[in-house]
Design a protein around this motif. Structure first.
Motif, PDB file in Angstrom:
ATOM      1  N   ARG A  33       0.859  -1.192   0.000  1.00 34.82           N
ATOM      2  CA  ARG A  33       0.000   0.000   0.000  1.00 34.82           C
ATOM      3  C   ARG A  33       0.887   1.231   0.000  1.00 34.82           C
ATOM      4  O   ARG A  33       1.849   1.300   0.770  1.00 34.82           O
ATOM      5  CB  ARG A  33      -0.869   0.065   1.266  1.00 34.82           C
ATOM      6  N   GLU A  64       5.019  -5.689   3.947  1.00 33.36           N
ATOM      7  CA  GLU A  64       5.293  -6.928   4.687  1.00 33.36           C
ATOM      8  C   GLU A  64       6.786  -7.217   4.645  1.00 33.36           C
ATOM      9  O   GLU A  64       7.432  -6.992   3.611  1.00 33.36           O
ATOM     10  CB  GLU A  64       4.604  -8.120   4.004  1.00 33.36           C
ATOM     11  N   VAL A  81       3.368  -7.516   9.051  1.00 31.73           N
ATOM     12  CA  VAL A  81       2.945  -6.225   8.494  1.00 31.73           C
ATOM     13  C   VAL A  81       3.782  -5.116   9.132  1.00 31.73           C
ATOM     14  O   VAL A  81       4.012  -5.119  10.342  1.00 31.73           O
ATOM     15  CB  VAL A  81       1.434  -5.996   8.745  1.00 31.73           C
ATOM     16  N   LEU A 135      -2.099  -5.840  13.001  1.00 30.52           N
ATOM     17  CA  LEU A 135      -2.758  -4.792  12.209  1.00 30.52           C
ATOM     18  C   LEU A 135      -2.765  -5.188  10.736  1.00 30.52           C
ATOM     19  O   LEU A 135      -2.001  -6.033  10.293  1.00 30.52           O
ATOM     20  CB  LEU A 135      -2.055  -3.444  12.397  1.00 30.52           C
ATOM     21  N   SER A 136      -3.659  -4.531   9.974  1.00 29.30           N
ATOM     22  CA  SER A 136      -3.797  -4.841   8.546  1.00 29.30           C
ATOM     23  C   SER A 136      -2.898  -3.929   7.715  1.00 29.30           C
ATOM     24  O   SER A 136      -2.369  -2.918   8.212  1.00 29.30           O
ATOM     25  CB  SER A 136      -5.249  -4.629   8.126  1.00 29.30           C
ATOM     26  N   LEU A 137      -2.762  -4.245   6.443  1.00 30.07           N
ATOM     27  CA  LEU A 137      -2.010  -3.380   5.527  1.00 30.07           C
ATOM     28  C   LEU A 137      -2.672  -2.014   5.420  1.00 30.07           C
ATOM     29  O   LEU A 137      -1.997  -0.990   5.291  1.00 30.07           O
ATOM     30  CB  LEU A 137      -1.914  -4.040   4.152  1.00 30.07           C
ATOM     31  N   ASP A 138      -4.017  -1.991   5.459  1.00 32.23           N
ATOM     32  CA  ASP A 138      -4.722  -0.695   5.422  1.00 32.23           C
ATOM     33  C   ASP A 138      -4.412   0.130   6.672  1.00 32.23           C
ATOM     34  O   ASP A 138      -4.202   1.344   6.586  1.00 32.23           O
ATOM     35  CB  ASP A 138      -6.239  -0.904   5.310  1.00 32.23           C
ATOM     36  N   ASP A 139      -4.378  -0.534   7.837  1.00 30.25           N
ATOM     37  CA  ASP A 139      -3.964   0.178   9.057  1.00 30.25           C
ATOM     38  C   ASP A 139      -2.551   0.740   8.864  1.00 30.25           C
ATOM     39  O   ASP A 139      -2.278   1.899   9.202  1.00 30.25           O
ATOM     40  CB  ASP A 139      -3.904  -0.779  10.265  1.00 30.25           C
ATOM     41  N   LYS A 298      -4.802  -0.515  17.363  1.00 35.73           N
ATOM     42  CA  LYS A 298      -5.013  -1.862  17.917  1.00 35.73           C
ATOM     43  C   LYS A 298      -6.362  -1.987  18.612  1.00 35.73           C
ATOM     44  O   LYS A 298      -6.864  -3.099  18.775  1.00 35.73           O
ATOM     45  CB  LYS A 298      -3.893  -2.211  18.900  1.00 35.73           C
ATOM     46  N   GLU A 305     -11.464   1.806   7.220  1.00 33.05           N
ATOM     47  CA  GLU A 305     -12.133   1.504   5.943  1.00 33.05           C
ATOM     48  C   GLU A 305     -12.925   2.707   5.418  1.00 33.05           C
ATOM     49  O   GLU A 305     -13.162   2.808   4.213  1.00 33.05           O
ATOM     50  CB  GLU A 305     -13.022   0.252   6.073  1.00 33.05           C
ATOM     51  N   GLU A 337      -2.558   0.352  -4.549  1.00 32.91           N
ATOM     52  CA  GLU A 337      -2.366  -1.032  -4.089  1.00 32.91           C
ATOM     53  C   GLU A 337      -1.413  -1.734  -5.046  1.00 32.91           C
ATOM     54  O   GLU A 337      -1.515  -1.592  -6.266  1.00 32.91           O
ATOM     55  CB  GLU A 337      -3.712  -1.773  -4.066  1.00 32.91           C
TER      56      GLU A 337
END
Ligand SMILES: [Zn+2]
Ligand SMILES: [Zn+2]
Length: 338
Positions: A33, A64, A81, A135-139, A298, A305, A337
């Motif tokens: 991202r 990552e 991540v 956490l996510s890639l979006d985070d 967290k 989103e 992306e």
């Protein structure tokens, strides 16, 4: 690997370069991202005075680890991540000597004063990497831009029950809203756009004020019992909002400016003195701001989103910039992306 460059104002290209070689002490990151920032947009539109073309933009990263990597004494497995701290510092200037390296006089941010990270793989000193397990890639891609707003809330020394006005609910303003709310403040978010204000509410604003419909000073007076706000954070950068911050802040209040005003701003300076104001600038973000954002993410309460309003594949980077430049109104965070 693919790389995105702004070749000159209005022209973006995607080309191929060699995958970088990882050196000792570096992390090897698969970039997934890339956030587009206001400074990147200004590089695209030709309004960024410090950029030299062509530039590989990109300083907001979600990626990552591609190899197991030791970061500050702890080993993190492949696939963790991560995001990166995109600032550099000289270690010698007054800011660095005072322990505020994020505001280094000679800072070079990735993708701005030097090439950034709009490509598929990057190597960077491991100490610049924040591992984000859970956490996510979006985070991850939101950490740096939210940290800038968190930093402003720290510059404002916001405390529990302070009444805080945040002017502007773009990405930086939202970071300030989340940061101020996390400190227990009663936040009043100000913008011209109802959709953005709704997201500000989800981010913790107790009140929202749409200044295309109502008068800012009257609304703030109503919401503060006529006293004005304890803290005002200006995250727009227009002469009118720079001046309004001084008008709506309470006596002995604090004003924090993050918005870069491109024009000179005439002030009625008697209020600086009469109100005995603390007026502060806020620039970039310090490691403790990054860590505070990571802890807040967290909790799962940050509506990432909703904050990411636009997504484009990396191959369509040119279309992404054009879309943002043509109609900036409803863009909060636009990402590429990979
Ligand atoms: Zn940025
Ligand atoms: Zn320095």
């Amino acid at each position: 690997m693919k790389v995105v460059k702004i070749d000159e104002p209005g022209k973006v290209s995607v080309s191929e370069i060699k995958v970088p070689q990882k050196q000792a002490g570096e992390a090897f990151i698969g970039v997934k991202r890339i956030g587009l920032c206001g400074t990147d947009l200004r590089s695209y539109t030709g309004q960024n005075p410090i950029v030299r073309y062509p530039i590989i933009f990109g300083h907001e990263i979600g990626g990552e680890l591609l190899l197991e990597t030791e970061i500050k004494g702890t080993k993190y497995p492949e696939g963790t991540v991560v995001t990166v701290n995109p600032y550099t510092n000289c270690g010698k200037c007054p800011s660095c000597r005072r322990g505020r390296a994020h505001a280094c006089q000679f800072n070079e941010t990735l993708g701005n004063q030097r090439d950034g990270a709009a490509f598929e793989f990057m190597t960077i000193p491991a100490e610049k990497v924040y591992p984000l397990p859970g956490l996510s890639l979006d985070d991850a891609v939101c950490v740096e831009p939210l940290s800038v707003g968190f930093h402003a809330s720290r510059r404002g020394e916001i405390a529990k029950d302070d009444r805080v006005v945040v002017m502007g609910t773009g990405m930086i303003g939202l970071g300030a809203v989340i940061g101020a709310a996390a400190r227990g403040a009663e936040v009043i978010a100000v913008d011209l756009d109802d959709e953005k204000l709704e997201i500000a509410r989800l981010c913790g604003a107790a009140h929202v004020v749409n200044t295309s419909k109502v008068k800012l000073e009257e609304e703030v007076a109503k919401l503060t019992g006529g006293e004005g706000a304890d803290v005002v954070i200006e995250a727009i950068g227009l002469p009118g909002t720079y001046r309004a911050a001084i008008d709506i802040v309470a006596f002995t209040g604090r004003v924090v400016y993050i918005g870069y005003a491109k024009e000179d701003v005439p002030f009625t300076t008697k209020y600086f003195v009469a109100k005995e104001l603390d007026i502060r600038g806020s620039r970039n973000a310090a490691p403790e701001d990054f860590l505070a954002v990571i802890e807040t993410l967290k909790t799962g309460k940050v509506p990432v989103e909703k904050i990411i309003t636009h997504r484009f594949p990396i191959d369509e980077a040119g279309a992404a910039f054009k879309r943002w430049a043509d109609s900036p109104g409803n863009v909060i965070k636009m990402i590429l992306e990979v």
